[in-house]
Design an enzyme around this catalytic site. Sequence first.
Site, PDB file in Angstrom:
ATOM      1  N   GLY A  94       0.830  -1.197   0.000  1.00  0.00           N
ATOM      2  CA  GLY A  94       0.000   0.000   0.000  1.00  0.00           C
ATOM      3  C   GLY A  94       0.862   1.244   0.000  1.00  0.00           C
ATOM      4  N   GLN A 112       3.263   9.887   0.660  1.00  0.00           N
ATOM      5  CA  GLN A 112       4.533   9.170   0.830  1.00  0.00           C
ATOM      6  C   GLN A 112       5.497   9.412  -0.326  1.00  0.00           C
ATOM      7  OE1 GLN A 112       2.424   5.324   1.984  1.00  0.00           O
ATOM      8  NE2 GLN A 112       4.323   5.175   3.141  1.00  0.00           N
ATOM      9  N   CYS A 150       5.789  -0.001   7.196  1.00  0.00           N
ATOM     10  CA  CYS A 150       5.456   1.180   6.403  1.00  0.00           C
ATOM     11  C   CYS A 150       6.665   1.535   5.539  1.00  0.00           C
ATOM     12  CB  CYS A 150       5.119   2.342   7.338  1.00  0.00           C
ATOM     13  SG  CYS A 150       4.682   3.852   6.480  1.00  0.00           S
ATOM     14  N   LEU A 151       6.410   1.834   4.261  1.00  0.00           N
ATOM     15  CA  LEU A 151       7.528   2.166   3.364  1.00  0.00           C
ATOM     16  C   LEU A 151       8.235   3.443   3.802  1.00  0.00           C
ATOM     17  CD1 LEU A 151       5.978   1.282  -0.120  1.00  0.00           C
ATOM     18  CD2 LEU A 151       7.538  -0.071   1.291  1.00  0.00           C
ATOM     19  N   HIS A 181      -4.521   1.713   7.490  1.00  0.00           N
ATOM     20  CA  HIS A 181      -3.143   2.212   7.587  1.00  0.00           C
ATOM     21  C   HIS A 181      -2.917   3.346   6.569  1.00  0.00           C
ATOM     22  CE1 HIS A 181       1.402   1.450   7.843  1.00  0.00           C
ATOM     23  NE2 HIS A 181       1.267   2.263   6.812  1.00  0.00           N
ATOM     24  N   GLU A 182      -3.341   3.113   5.323  1.00  0.00           N
ATOM     25  CA  GLU A 182      -3.118   4.114   4.270  1.00  0.00           C
ATOM     26  C   GLU A 182      -4.000   5.342   4.477  1.00  0.00           C
ATOM     27  OE1 GLU A 182      -0.545   3.728   2.648  1.00  0.00           O
ATOM     28  OE2 GLU A 182      -0.272   1.596   3.011  1.00  0.00           O
ATOM     29  N   HIS A 230      -2.520   7.802   6.749  1.00  0.00           N
ATOM     30  CA  HIS A 230      -1.522   8.672   6.114  1.00  0.00           C
ATOM     31  C   HIS A 230      -2.150   9.972   5.593  1.00  0.00           C
ATOM     32  CE1 HIS A 230       2.279   6.545   6.101  1.00  0.00           C
ATOM     33  NE2 HIS A 230       1.742   5.438   5.630  1.00  0.00           N
TER      34      HIS A 230
END
Length: 171
Positions: free
Chosen positions: A46, A51, A94-95, A136-137, A140
Amino acid sequence: MTIKPLIILPDPLLRQVSVPIETVNAELLKLADDMLETMYDAPGIGLAAIQIGVPKRMLVIDVSREDEEKNPQVFINPEIVKSSDDLSLYEEGCLSIPDYYAEVERPATIAVKYVGRDGKEHMVEADGLLATCLQHEMDHLNGVLFIDHISRLKREMVIKKFTKLAKGKAV
Ligand SMILES: [Zn+2]
């Protein structure tokens, strides 16, 4: 499609609240494609636009397993309209916080209203990994990170570590 550089903790951009998208046009769809390319390259399941430094309410997800066909999904202006009382626990990463993982508890089932790449409104009922990933996304988009759901002590340790790393790089 272009692979974009990822924004990494403690970049303050990650705390920015993203703005709603007014029109789904070719430019926006190109951004979605770049996000997917960046996510697959990382690799991750995701990615939110912020990001890669774009504060727009859009995210991409692919929770298909390795032995399944790719299933890229684009969510524009997603909104949770219903969430279950029962929770599920997943180890999240998380990226933007590379190589750090922690267990987070979130509603197990959610209903999400969103605009798709076709510019039309859709609704999805999600459970399992998709439900966790969507939440989660969507966090963000509001400047919230998964480490905000863990203990303060653990969170401060992670932030400290990444702040040190970032300073090391800047020298
Ligand atoms: Zn993330």
